[in-house]
Structures are given as C-alpha cells and as structure tokens.
Design a protein around this motif. Structure first.
Motif, mmCIF file in Angstrom:
data_model
loop_
_atom_site.group_PDB
_atom_site.id
_atom_site.type_symbol
_atom_site.label_atom_id
_atom_site.label_comp_id
_atom_site.label_asym_id
_atom_site.label_seq_id
_atom_site.Cartn_x
_atom_site.Cartn_y
_atom_site.Cartn_z
ATOM 1 N N GLY A 1 63.119 -17.397 48.148
ATOM 2 C CA GLY A 1 62.521 -16.139 47.704
ATOM 3 C C GLY A 1 61.578 -15.683 48.794
ATOM 4 O O GLY A 1 61.979 -15.028 49.748
ATOM 5 N N ARG A 2 60.350 -16.076 48.685
ATOM 6 C CA ARG A 2 59.379 -15.826 49.755
ATOM 7 C C ARG A 2 59.292 -17.089 50.602
ATOM 8 O O ARG A 2 58.561 -18.021 50.310
ATOM 9 C CB ARG A 2 58.005 -15.473 49.194
ATOM 10 N N GLY A 3 60.114 -17.151 51.633
ATOM 11 C CA GLY A 3 60.223 -18.376 52.403
ATOM 12 C C GLY A 3 60.939 -19.435 51.593
ATOM 13 O O GLY A 3 61.685 -19.150 50.658
ATOM 14 N N VAL A 4 60.700 -20.690 51.944
ATOM 15 C CA VAL A 4 61.313 -21.824 51.249
ATOM 16 C C VAL A 4 60.196 -22.700 50.702
ATOM 17 O O VAL A 4 59.351 -23.181 51.469
ATOM 18 C CB VAL A 4 62.213 -22.654 52.189
ATOM 19 N N THR A 5 60.171 -22.892 49.402
ATOM 20 C CA THR A 5 59.155 -23.719 48.753
ATOM 21 C C THR A 5 59.811 -25.013 48.297
ATOM 22 O O THR A 5 60.844 -24.971 47.622
ATOM 23 C CB THR A 5 58.526 -22.991 47.557
ATOM 24 N N VAL A 6 59.210 -26.138 48.669
ATOM 25 C CA VAL A 6 59.832 -27.439 48.431
ATOM 26 C C VAL A 6 59.045 -28.221 47.373
ATOM 27 O O VAL A 6 57.813 -28.323 47.462
ATOM 28 C CB VAL A 6 59.902 -28.269 49.727
ATOM 29 N N PHE B 1 69.295 -24.694 57.329
ATOM 30 C CA PHE B 1 69.838 -23.387 57.692
ATOM 31 C C PHE B 1 69.398 -22.395 56.617
ATOM 32 O O PHE B 1 69.644 -22.606 55.428
ATOM 33 C CB PHE B 1 71.361 -23.447 57.773
ATOM 34 N N ILE B 2 68.764 -21.313 57.043
ATOM 35 C CA ILE B 2 68.097 -20.394 56.114
ATOM 36 C C ILE B 2 68.607 -18.976 56.330
ATOM 37 O O ILE B 2 68.616 -18.472 57.456
ATOM 38 C CB ILE B 2 66.571 -20.426 56.338
ATOM 39 N N LEU C 1 49.343 -12.146 43.103
ATOM 40 C CA LEU C 1 48.116 -12.935 43.237
ATOM 41 C C LEU C 1 48.376 -14.292 43.871
ATOM 42 O O LEU C 1 47.470 -14.922 44.404
ATOM 43 C CB LEU C 1 47.481 -13.127 41.846
ATOM 44 N N GLU C 2 49.636 -14.744 43.812
ATOM 45 C CA GLU C 2 49.970 -16.048 44.380
ATOM 46 C C GLU C 2 50.342 -15.978 45.846
ATOM 47 O O GLU C 2 50.455 -17.002 46.509
ATOM 48 C CB GLU C 2 51.153 -16.662 43.613
ATOM 49 N N LEU C 3 50.549 -14.774 46.393
ATOM 50 C CA LEU C 3 51.084 -14.661 47.739
ATOM 51 C C LEU C 3 50.190 -15.321 48.769
ATOM 52 O O LEU C 3 50.651 -16.019 49.652
ATOM 53 C CB LEU C 3 51.288 -13.183 48.096
ATOM 54 N N SER C 4 48.867 -15.099 48.672
ATOM 55 C CA SER C 4 47.971 -15.683 49.661
ATOM 56 C C SER C 4 47.965 -17.192 49.575
ATOM 57 O O SER C 4 47.893 -17.885 50.587
ATOM 58 C CB SER C 4 46.556 -15.132 49.481
ATOM 59 N N ARG C 5 48.077 -17.735 48.347
ATOM 60 C CA ARG C 5 48.091 -19.188 48.198
ATOM 61 C C ARG C 5 49.309 -19.791 48.874
ATOM 62 O O ARG C 5 49.222 -20.773 49.607
ATOM 63 C CB ARG C 5 48.085 -19.566 46.714
ATOM 64 N N PHE C 6 50.480 -19.179 48.684
ATOM 65 C CA PHE C 6 51.693 -19.702 49.290
ATOM 66 C C PHE C 6 51.681 -19.529 50.802
ATOM 67 O O PHE C 6 52.141 -20.394 51.530
ATOM 68 C CB PHE C 6 52.937 -19.019 48.701
ATOM 69 N N PRO D 1 60.208 -14.799 57.563
ATOM 70 C CA PRO D 1 60.042 -13.356 57.349
ATOM 71 C C PRO D 1 61.058 -12.809 56.339
ATOM 72 O O PRO D 1 62.214 -13.243 56.318
ATOM 73 C CB PRO D 1 60.292 -12.756 58.746
ATOM 74 N N GLY D 2 60.626 -11.880 55.515
ATOM 75 C CA GLY D 2 61.533 -11.195 54.609
ATOM 76 C C GLY D 2 61.875 -11.996 53.372
ATOM 77 O O GLY D 2 61.218 -12.977 53.026
ATOM 78 N N TRP D 3 62.938 -11.543 52.678
ATOM 79 C CA TRP D 3 63.396 -12.208 51.466
ATOM 80 C C TRP D 3 64.355 -13.333 51.839
ATOM 81 O O TRP D 3 65.437 -13.102 52.381
ATOM 82 C CB TRP D 3 64.099 -11.233 50.518
ATOM 83 N N THR D 4 63.960 -14.567 51.555
ATOM 84 C CA THR D 4 64.800 -15.722 51.842
ATOM 85 C C THR D 4 65.774 -15.900 50.683
ATOM 86 O O THR D 4 65.380 -16.270 49.580
ATOM 87 C CB THR D 4 63.939 -16.986 52.024
ATOM 88 N N ALA D 5 67.045 -15.630 50.944
ATOM 89 C CA ALA D 5 68.033 -15.595 49.871
ATOM 90 C C ALA D 5 68.679 -16.936 49.581
ATOM 91 O O ALA D 5 69.061 -17.209 48.447
ATOM 92 C CB ALA D 5 69.124 -14.572 50.189
ATOM 93 N N ASN D 6 68.804 -17.792 50.615
ATOM 94 C CA ASN D 6 69.526 -19.040 50.379
ATOM 95 C C ASN D 6 69.266 -20.026 51.504
ATOM 96 O O ASN D 6 68.742 -19.667 52.558
ATOM 97 C CB ASN D 6 71.027 -18.757 50.232
ATOM 98 N N VAL D 7 69.709 -21.261 51.282
ATOM 99 C CA VAL D 7 69.384 -22.338 52.210
ATOM 100 C C VAL D 7 70.367 -23.490 52.029
ATOM 101 O O VAL D 7 70.886 -23.711 50.935
ATOM 102 C CB VAL D 7 67.920 -22.804 51.950
ATOM 103 N N CYS D 8 70.649 -24.216 53.112
ATOM 104 C CA CYS D 8 71.443 -25.444 53.017
ATOM 105 C C CYS D 8 71.121 -26.317 54.218
ATOM 106 O O CYS D 8 70.491 -25.869 55.182
ATOM 107 C CB CYS D 8 72.946 -25.146 52.939
ATOM 108 N N PHE D 9 71.552 -27.571 54.178
ATOM 109 C CA PHE D 9 71.404 -28.474 55.317
ATOM 110 C C PHE D 9 72.676 -28.431 56.156
ATOM 111 O O PHE D 9 73.785 -28.388 55.621
ATOM 112 C CB PHE D 9 71.123 -29.896 54.847
#
Length: 309
Positions: free
Chosen positions: A256-261, A292-293, A25-30, A275-283
């Motif tokens: 997870g679903r993109g990057v939420t800050v 870098f995603i 239910l939150e997907l459209s909001r994000f 796109p897809g499952w965002t597993a990790n991130v760093c600068f």
C-alpha cells in the motif's frame, strides 16, 4: 490491485493509503519507522529502481529459476525481469491480467479481469481459460491468487469498476474468496464474510492462508482444512493490503504505502519506503533473496537477508 482511480496520478495519495487501512494520522508514524534490528534487509541495502516506463505495475510472480513476471495492467502486458537483470515483454494482450502465480508445471496463472476470468498461460504462451463464471454469473473481477501444495487455487474476487467493462454493477451478492480444487471445474466460496478481499498468500506447508480485506482495513489468517475449506479465521493485523508475500521466517509483507512487514505473531518489524502506491511484492532471484516491488509506474528491487518461500 485496486480500482481505476489508481491509474490517475492526480488522485491524492492519501486516498490510496486509506484503502490499505492506513489513516492520514498514521502516515508520519510509518514514514519514520525503521527497525534496524529486524534482520531481514541486507546491510546498507536500499530499494533500487529497475524501470519506471510503465503505466501501473502489478502481479509479480517468480518462476523456478527466479525470474519475475509482472503486469502493466493499463497497457495489457506481462513483462519479464530476468535473473540477469534484463527486461522484456513476455505477452501482449493478457486479458488485463492482475495478480499472478506459477504452478509446479511452469504455467503462469493469472487473474484476468477484462472478461472476469482465471487464466493459465503455458511456457509457450498458450492460454487456457480455467474459469469465467460462478453459477452462471460473471465474477466481480478475479484479483489475486495463490496455489496450494496440492495444486488447488485460492483467489479473491472484489468488485472494482473498470473503464473497459460495459456493465456497471456486480452480478453477485458479495465479494468473496474462492477455492478451485485441483481437477475440479467449479469453485467453492470459502469466505463470504469480507467487505473487499484483495491480497492473498499461503504458507509453504499449505496449512495457513492470509487474506487482506482491504475494504475493512484488516488482514486475516486462516487454517486450511484437508478438503481446502478455511477454518478458524483470526484477525492477524488491523491493516489492509494490496498484494502480499511471505518469507521463510513466516514474516508477512503487506503493501500500500511502501511495504510493511509483520512477524509471525502480527507484530510490525519493518517498513520499507517506496514512492507511490505499492501494489504488490514477491521474492525473486536465483536465491529468492531479492524483494521485487511494483509501485505505480515503476518496479524496484531490494536485497534481503531472508528468502521467499
């Protein structure tokens, strides 16, 4: 840093989202959320695909020069993406390394879950096994880690059944966060009250630690005591995460679903569609201002205004 179902792209993407604490239910909001006033992304910048030649990307870590090292865990490789935008294989046969982090000496520490170990890989690619058990029992599968300013290592140890394991269940009584103090050979449990800890990162001053309990769809903030123990645990946001990072303003980047800050008080200020499952991130980058995603079979970059720590 999730389980083996992620390697099968036929699994509905909604399954991945729910693991990170995002309900259908939150997907459209994000997906519609974008705050142009957040002031963290460079003007007109969009995520740029670097490559999609991988099986499943994870564990990005930046060295002192701004180069990024990341894993293709199903293919058991660590790749390097240099500041001059060149891709190369850094290491083959990596112990199925997952989360990674550089220490001050330039060693790349990895959560190598093929044999449930914690590794240190020197710049000349010499491998040292730092840990391979807790009180004589196999770890569940070290997943992600962060090194504090003193050189101590915090790491998460959730249980995700891997296809390359012979065992079919955990030897431990739970899924914990551990701390290995500098110079020590035995880790201590610093939080045993989590469903399934995953992403982990600490502040630059070493005073606070963030841990995502992806199994309970929550992310917690702790104070770090002088001896490395975690105190004053507080719910930071009701959302889980795979890997995560911080910028110099104290904003926390969940995946997870993109990057939420989220800003330093836990208010969402931005959502970056990937796109897809965002597993990790760093600068990354020479100025640490390029996000870098890692996401499924691909890696992306995004020019930022803020910098990593």
């Amino acid at each position: 840093m999730l389980n083996t179902i992620q390697y099968n792209l036929l699994i509905p993407i909604s399954v991945y989202f729910s693991l990170a604490g995002i309900s259908p239910l939150e997907l459209s909001r994000f997906s519609k959320y974008q705050n142009n006033e957040a002031g963290i992304i460079a003007e007109n910048a969009k995520p740029t695909l670097v490559s999609n030649q991988f099986k499943f990307t994870e564990g990005p870590a930046v060295d002192k020069k701004g180069n990024v090292f990341f894993t293709d865990q199903p293919n058991d490789k660590i790749w390097k993406y240099s500041t001059d935008k060149k891709l190369s294989v850094f290491l083959d046969k990596t112990g199925r390394s997952n989360g990674m982090y550089f220490d001050k000496k330039g060693n790349l520490l990895t959560a190598a879950d093929e044999k449930n170990e914690l590794w240190s890989i020197s710049p000349d690619k010499k491998i040292t096994v730092l840990l391979d058990n807790y009180q004589g029992k196999l770890f569940n599968g070290p997943n992600d880690l962060w090194i504090d300013p003193k050189g101590g290592i915090y790491f998460t140890d959730p249980y995700y059944q891997r296809p390359y394991w012979e065992r079919k269940k955990s030897e431990l009584n739970g899924q914990y966060v551990y701390y290995l103090a500098k110079g020590k050979t035995v880790p201590v449990i610093v939080d045993s009250n989590l469903a399934q800890p995953n992403g982990i990162v600490g502040s630059a001053d070493g005073k606070n630690l963030f841990v995502a309990d992806i199994g309970d769809k929550k992310t917690y903030k702790y104070e770090i005591s002088k001896n490395g123990e975690l105190i004053n645990r507080a719910l930071f946001v009701e959302m889980g995460s795979d890997g995560m990072t911080l910028d110099h303003k104290g904003n926390l980047y969940l995946t997870g679903r993109g990057v939420t800050v989220f800003n330093s008080i836990g208010k969402q200020i931005e959502h970056i569609e990937i796109p897809g499952w965002t597993a990790n991130v760093c600068f990354s980058g020479k100025k640490r201002d390029v996000l870098f995603i890692t996401s499924n079979t691909a890696v992306y970059t995004l020019q930022m205004i803020v910098k990593g720590i």
